[in-house]
Scaffold this motif. Structure first.
Motif, PDB file in Angstrom:
ATOM      1  N   GLY A  73       0.807  -1.214   0.000  1.00  0.00           N
ATOM      2  CA  GLY A  73       0.000   0.000   0.000  1.00  0.00           C
ATOM      3  C   GLY A  73       0.839   1.261   0.000  1.00  0.00           C
ATOM      4  N   GLU A  74       1.959   1.240   0.735  1.00  0.00           N
ATOM      5  CA  GLU A  74       2.824   2.417   0.799  1.00  0.00           C
ATOM      6  C   GLU A  74       3.426   2.726  -0.576  1.00  0.00           C
ATOM      7  OE1 GLU A  74       6.246   4.323   3.684  1.00  0.00           O
ATOM      8  OE2 GLU A  74       6.033   2.148   3.639  1.00  0.00           O
ATOM      9  N   TRP A  75       3.863   1.681  -1.299  1.00  0.00           N
ATOM     10  CA  TRP A  75       4.419   1.909  -2.638  1.00  0.00           C
ATOM     11  C   TRP A  75       3.322   2.377  -3.587  1.00  0.00           C
ATOM     12  CZ3 TRP A  75       3.957   0.749  -7.732  1.00  0.00           C
ATOM     13  CH2 TRP A  75       5.039   1.104  -8.546  1.00  0.00           C
ATOM     14  N   GLN A  76       2.146   1.788  -3.512  1.00  0.00           N
ATOM     15  CA  GLN A  76       1.035   2.186  -4.391  1.00  0.00           C
ATOM     16  C   GLN A  76       0.682   3.661  -4.196  1.00  0.00           C
ATOM     17  OE1 GLN A  76      -0.522   0.386  -6.795  1.00  0.00           O
ATOM     18  NE2 GLN A  76       0.847  -1.337  -6.451  1.00  0.00           N
ATOM     19  N   LYS A  77       0.651   4.108  -2.933  1.00  0.00           N
ATOM     20  CA  LYS A  77       0.353   5.516  -2.648  1.00  0.00           C
ATOM     21  C   LYS A  77       1.448   6.407  -3.227  1.00  0.00           C
ATOM     22  CE  LYS A  77      -0.223   8.921   1.030  1.00  0.00           C
ATOM     23  NZ  LYS A  77       0.447   9.885   0.207  1.00  0.00           N
ATOM     24  N   TRP A  78       2.721   6.015  -3.015  1.00  0.00           N
ATOM     25  CA  TRP A  78       3.828   6.798  -3.557  1.00  0.00           C
ATOM     26  C   TRP A  78       3.726   6.887  -5.081  1.00  0.00           C
ATOM     27  CZ3 TRP A  78       7.454   5.448  -7.165  1.00  0.00           C
ATOM     28  CH2 TRP A  78       8.443   6.405  -7.398  1.00  0.00           C
ATOM     29  N   TYR A  79       3.419   5.779  -5.741  1.00  0.00           N
ATOM     30  CA  TYR A  79       3.354   5.745  -7.202  1.00  0.00           C
ATOM     31  C   TYR A  79       2.222   6.618  -7.728  1.00  0.00           C
ATOM     32  CZ  TYR A  79       3.770   3.949 -11.928  1.00  0.00           C
ATOM     33  OH  TYR A  79       3.948   3.841 -13.279  1.00  0.00           O
ATOM     34  N   GLU A  80       1.103   6.669  -7.020  1.00  0.00           N
ATOM     35  CA  GLU A  80       0.002   7.563  -7.417  1.00  0.00           C
ATOM     36  C   GLU A  80       0.488   9.009  -7.441  1.00  0.00           C
ATOM     37  OE1 GLU A  80      -3.202   7.131  -8.568  1.00  0.00           O
ATOM     38  OE2 GLU A  80      -2.562   5.029  -8.715  1.00  0.00           O
ATOM     39  N   ASP A  81       1.271   9.405  -6.440  1.00  0.00           N
ATOM     40  CA  ASP A  81       1.829  10.761  -6.394  1.00  0.00           C
ATOM     41  C   ASP A  81       2.842  10.970  -7.519  1.00  0.00           C
ATOM     42  OD1 ASP A  81       0.319  11.321  -4.125  1.00  0.00           O
ATOM     43  OD2 ASP A  81       1.970  10.904  -2.737  1.00  0.00           O
ATOM     44  N   PHE A  82       3.716   9.977  -7.725  1.00  0.00           N
ATOM     45  CA  PHE A  82       4.770  10.103  -8.731  1.00  0.00           C
ATOM     46  C   PHE A  82       4.200  10.215 -10.141  1.00  0.00           C
ATOM     47  CE2 PHE A  82       7.838   8.134 -11.685  1.00  0.00           C
ATOM     48  CZ  PHE A  82       8.913   8.982 -11.506  1.00  0.00           C
ATOM     49  N   LYS A  83       3.226   9.392 -10.469  1.00  0.00           N
ATOM     50  CA  LYS A  83       2.763   9.363 -11.862  1.00  0.00           C
ATOM     51  C   LYS A  83       2.002  10.616 -12.285  1.00  0.00           C
ATOM     52  CE  LYS A  83      -1.341   6.449 -11.386  1.00  0.00           C
ATOM     53  NZ  LYS A  83      -1.894   5.145 -11.733  1.00  0.00           N
ATOM     54  N   GLN A  84       1.636  11.471 -11.338  1.00  0.00           N
ATOM     55  CA  GLN A  84       1.036  12.760 -11.684  1.00  0.00           C
ATOM     56  C   GLN A  84       2.020  13.646 -12.443  1.00  0.00           C
ATOM     57  OE1 GLN A  84      -0.837  14.784  -8.364  1.00  0.00           O
ATOM     58  NE2 GLN A  84      -1.292  12.810  -7.417  1.00  0.00           N
ATOM     59  N   HIS A  85       3.305  13.351 -12.320  1.00  0.00           N
ATOM     60  CA  HIS A  85       4.348  14.147 -12.958  1.00  0.00           C
ATOM     61  C   HIS A  85       4.832  13.527 -14.270  1.00  0.00           C
ATOM     62  CE1 HIS A  85       4.433  16.466  -9.303  1.00  0.00           C
ATOM     63  NE2 HIS A  85       4.554  15.343  -8.615  1.00  0.00           N
ATOM     64  N   VAL A  86       4.285  12.375 -14.626  1.00  0.00           N
ATOM     65  CA  VAL A  86       4.763  11.628 -15.790  1.00  0.00           C
ATOM     66  C   VAL A  86       3.800  11.794 -16.961  1.00  0.00           C
ATOM     67  CG1 VAL A  86       5.320   9.323 -16.652  1.00  0.00           C
ATOM     68  CG2 VAL A  86       5.916   9.950 -14.296  1.00  0.00           C
ATOM     69  N   GLU A  87       4.367  12.129 -18.100  1.00  0.00           N
ATOM     70  CA  GLU A  87       3.585  12.242 -19.329  1.00  0.00           C
ATOM     71  C   GLU A  87       3.389  10.865 -19.970  1.00  0.00           C
ATOM     72  OE1 GLU A  87       4.929  14.195 -23.338  1.00  0.00           O
ATOM     73  OE2 GLU A  87       4.304  15.762 -21.901  1.00  0.00           O
ATOM     74  N   ARG A  88       4.484  10.090 -19.998  1.00  0.00           N
ATOM     75  CA  ARG A  88       4.445   8.723 -20.532  1.00  0.00           C
ATOM     76  C   ARG A  88       5.695   8.004 -20.064  1.00  0.00           C
ATOM     77  NH1 ARG A  88       7.971   8.957 -24.961  1.00  0.00           N
ATOM     78  NH2 ARG A  88       8.059  10.875 -26.047  1.00  0.00           N
ATOM     79  N   SER A  89       5.730   6.696 -20.303  1.00  0.00           N
ATOM     80  CA  SER A  89       6.904   5.921 -19.907  1.00  0.00           C
ATOM     81  C   SER A  89       7.182   4.840 -20.936  1.00  0.00           C
ATOM     82  CB  SER A  89       6.705   5.309 -18.517  1.00  0.00           C
ATOM     83  OG  SER A  89       5.647   4.385 -18.538  1.00  0.00           O
ATOM     84  N   HIS A  90       8.350   4.241 -20.790  1.00  0.00           N
ATOM     85  CA  HIS A  90       8.786   3.195 -21.723  1.00  0.00           C
ATOM     86  C   HIS A  90       9.668   2.228 -20.942  1.00  0.00           C
ATOM     87  CE1 HIS A  90      10.148   1.483 -25.545  1.00  0.00           C
ATOM     88  NE2 HIS A  90      11.356   1.482 -25.027  1.00  0.00           N
ATOM     89  N   ARG A  91       9.500   0.934 -21.180  1.00  0.00           N
ATOM     90  CA  ARG A  91      10.317  -0.070 -20.499  1.00  0.00           C
ATOM     91  C   ARG A  91      11.049  -0.909 -21.545  1.00  0.00           C
ATOM     92  NH1 ARG A  91       7.053  -2.938 -16.537  1.00  0.00           N
ATOM     93  NH2 ARG A  91       7.840  -1.313 -15.186  1.00  0.00           N
ATOM     94  N   GLU A  92      12.322  -1.149 -21.269  1.00  0.00           N
ATOM     95  CA  GLU A  92      13.131  -2.056 -22.078  1.00  0.00           C
ATOM     96  C   GLU A  92      13.683  -3.133 -21.160  1.00  0.00           C
ATOM     97  OE1 GLU A  92      15.749   0.130 -25.162  1.00  0.00           O
ATOM     98  OE2 GLU A  92      15.588   1.455 -23.408  1.00  0.00           O
ATOM     99  N   ILE A  93      13.714  -4.356 -21.642  1.00  0.00           N
ATOM    100  CA  ILE A  93      14.378  -5.445 -20.933  1.00  0.00           C
ATOM    101  C   ILE A  93      15.512  -5.901 -21.837  1.00  0.00           C
ATOM    102  CG2 ILE A  93      14.159  -7.747 -19.948  1.00  0.00           C
ATOM    103  CD1 ILE A  93      11.221  -7.108 -19.386  1.00  0.00           C
ATOM    104  N   LEU A  94      16.721  -5.735 -21.347  1.00  0.00           N
ATOM    105  CA  LEU A  94      17.913  -6.023 -22.142  1.00  0.00           C
ATOM    106  C   LEU A  94      18.688  -7.165 -21.508  1.00  0.00           C
ATOM    107  CD1 LEU A  94      18.993  -2.292 -22.252  1.00  0.00           C
ATOM    108  CD2 LEU A  94      17.846  -3.526 -24.087  1.00  0.00           C
ATOM    109  N   LYS A  95      19.281  -7.999 -22.334  1.00  0.00           N
ATOM    110  CA  LYS A  95      20.132  -9.085 -21.838  1.00  0.00           C
ATOM    111  C   LYS A  95      21.581  -8.687 -22.062  1.00  0.00           C
ATOM    112  CE  LYS A  95      21.070 -13.969 -21.963  1.00  0.00           C
ATOM    113  NZ  LYS A  95      20.705 -15.274 -22.469  1.00  0.00           N
ATOM    114  N   GLN A  96      22.348  -8.656 -20.984  1.00  0.00           N
ATOM    115  CA  GLN A  96      23.758  -8.325 -21.092  1.00  0.00           C
ATOM    116  C   GLN A  96      24.488  -9.536 -21.651  1.00  0.00           C
ATOM    117  OE1 GLN A  96      25.417  -6.773 -17.501  1.00  0.00           O
ATOM    118  NE2 GLN A  96      27.483  -6.705 -18.307  1.00  0.00           N
ATOM    119  N   VAL A  97      25.256  -9.336 -22.719  1.00  0.00           N
ATOM    120  CA  VAL A  97      25.922 -10.459 -23.374  1.00  0.00           C
ATOM    121  C   VAL A  97      27.429 -10.428 -23.188  1.00  0.00           C
ATOM    122  CG1 VAL A  97      24.096 -10.829 -25.049  1.00  0.00           C
ATOM    123  CG2 VAL A  97      25.933  -9.243 -25.602  1.00  0.00           C
ATOM    124  N   VAL A  98      27.997  -9.338 -22.751  1.00  0.00           N
ATOM    125  CA  VAL A  98      29.448  -9.260 -22.504  1.00  0.00           C
ATOM    126  C   VAL A  98      29.664  -8.588 -21.166  1.00  0.00           C
ATOM    127  CG1 VAL A  98      31.647  -8.305 -23.290  1.00  0.00           C
ATOM    128  CG2 VAL A  98      30.001  -9.111 -24.943  1.00  0.00           C
TER     129      VAL A  98
END
Length: 98
Positions: A73-98
Protein backbone atom coordinates in the motif's frame (compact mmCIF):
# COMPACT_ATOMS: atom_id res chain seq x y z
CA UNK A 1 22.30 -10.55 -16.35
CA UNK A 2 19.17 -8.71 -17.42
CA UNK A 3 18.90 -4.93 -17.34
CA UNK A 4 15.45 -3.43 -16.98
CA UNK A 5 15.36 0.19 -18.08
CA UNK A 6 12.29 2.25 -17.17
CA UNK A 7 12.21 5.67 -18.82
CA UNK A 8 9.76 8.20 -17.43
CA UNK A 9 9.06 11.19 -19.67
CA UNK A 10 8.14 13.95 -17.25
CA UNK A 11 5.73 16.80 -17.82
CA UNK A 12 7.38 20.14 -18.53
CA UNK A 13 8.54 21.76 -15.28
CA UNK A 14 7.90 18.65 -13.14
CA UNK A 15 11.48 17.37 -12.78
CA UNK A 16 12.10 18.83 -9.31
CA UNK A 17 8.89 17.36 -7.83
CA UNK A 18 9.48 13.97 -9.46
CA UNK A 19 13.10 13.88 -8.24
CA UNK A 20 11.96 14.77 -4.70
CA UNK A 21 9.48 11.87 -4.78
CA UNK A 22 12.19 9.53 -6.10
CA UNK A 23 14.48 10.57 -3.23
CA UNK A 24 11.61 9.88 -0.82
CA UNK A 25 11.11 6.39 -2.29
CA UNK A 26 14.80 5.63 -1.85
CA UNK A 27 14.88 6.89 1.75
CA UNK A 28 11.81 4.80 2.65
CA UNK A 29 13.15 1.67 0.88
CA UNK A 30 10.22 1.67 -1.55
CA UNK A 31 12.36 1.11 -4.63
CA UNK A 32 12.39 -2.43 -6.01
CA UNK A 33 15.34 -4.53 -4.88
CA UNK A 34 17.87 -5.34 -7.59
CA UNK A 35 21.53 -6.35 -7.89
CA UNK A 36 22.37 -2.96 -9.29
CA UNK A 37 20.27 0.21 -9.55
CA UNK A 38 21.24 3.35 -11.43
CA UNK A 39 19.15 6.48 -11.94
CA UNK A 40 19.81 9.01 -14.69
CA UNK A 41 18.37 12.27 -15.92
CA UNK A 42 18.69 13.36 -19.52
CA UNK A 43 21.66 15.35 -20.74
CA UNK A 44 20.81 15.35 -24.45
CA UNK A 45 17.94 13.99 -26.50
CA UNK A 46 14.37 14.08 -25.25
CA UNK A 47 14.10 16.46 -22.31
CA UNK A 48 12.71 15.89 -18.84
CA UNK A 49 13.41 12.18 -18.43
CA UNK A 50 14.16 10.07 -15.39
CA UNK A 51 15.68 6.73 -16.31
CA UNK A 52 15.92 3.90 -13.80
CA UNK A 53 18.06 0.86 -14.63
CA UNK A 54 17.88 -2.28 -12.52
CA UNK A 55 20.01 -5.39 -12.89
CA UNK A 56 18.68 -8.90 -12.24
CA UNK A 57 20.35 -12.30 -12.67
CA UNK A 58 17.20 -13.82 -14.18
CA UNK A 59 13.81 -12.70 -15.47
CA UNK A 60 12.29 -14.73 -12.62
CA UNK A 61 14.15 -12.47 -10.15
CA UNK A 62 12.67 -9.43 -11.90
CA UNK A 63 9.18 -10.92 -11.79
CA UNK A 64 9.58 -11.64 -8.06
CA UNK A 65 10.56 -8.01 -7.49
CA UNK A 66 7.40 -6.85 -9.27
CA UNK A 67 5.20 -8.79 -6.87
CA UNK A 68 7.25 -7.78 -3.83
CA UNK A 69 7.38 -4.28 -2.40
CA UNK A 70 5.65 -2.77 -5.45
CA UNK A 71 2.42 -4.42 -4.29
CA UNK A 72 2.44 -2.77 -0.86
CA UNK A 73 0.00 0.00 0.00
CA UNK A 74 2.82 2.42 0.80
CA UNK A 75 4.42 1.91 -2.64
CA UNK A 76 1.04 2.19 -4.39
CA UNK A 77 0.35 5.52 -2.65
CA UNK A 78 3.83 6.80 -3.56
CA UNK A 79 3.35 5.75 -7.20
CA UNK A 80 0.00 7.56 -7.42
CA UNK A 81 1.83 10.76 -6.39
CA UNK A 82 4.77 10.10 -8.73
CA UNK A 83 2.76 9.36 -11.86
CA UNK A 84 1.04 12.76 -11.68
CA UNK A 85 4.35 14.15 -12.96
CA UNK A 86 4.76 11.63 -15.79
CA UNK A 87 3.58 12.24 -19.33
CA UNK A 88 4.45 8.72 -20.53
CA UNK A 89 6.90 5.92 -19.91
CA UNK A 90 8.79 3.20 -21.72
CA UNK A 91 10.32 -0.07 -20.50
CA UNK A 92 13.13 -2.06 -22.08
CA UNK A 93 14.38 -5.45 -20.93
CA UNK A 94 17.91 -6.02 -22.14
CA UNK A 95 20.13 -9.09 -21.84
CA UNK A 96 23.76 -8.32 -21.09
CA UNK A 97 25.92 -10.46 -23.37
CA UNK A 98 29.45 -9.26 -22.50
Amino acid sequence: MYIIRDTFYLKFGHYKAAKTLLDEAVSKNLMPVALEVRVFSDFTGDAYRLIIEKGHKTLADYEKQLSGNMSTGEWQKWYEDFKQHVERSHREILKQVV
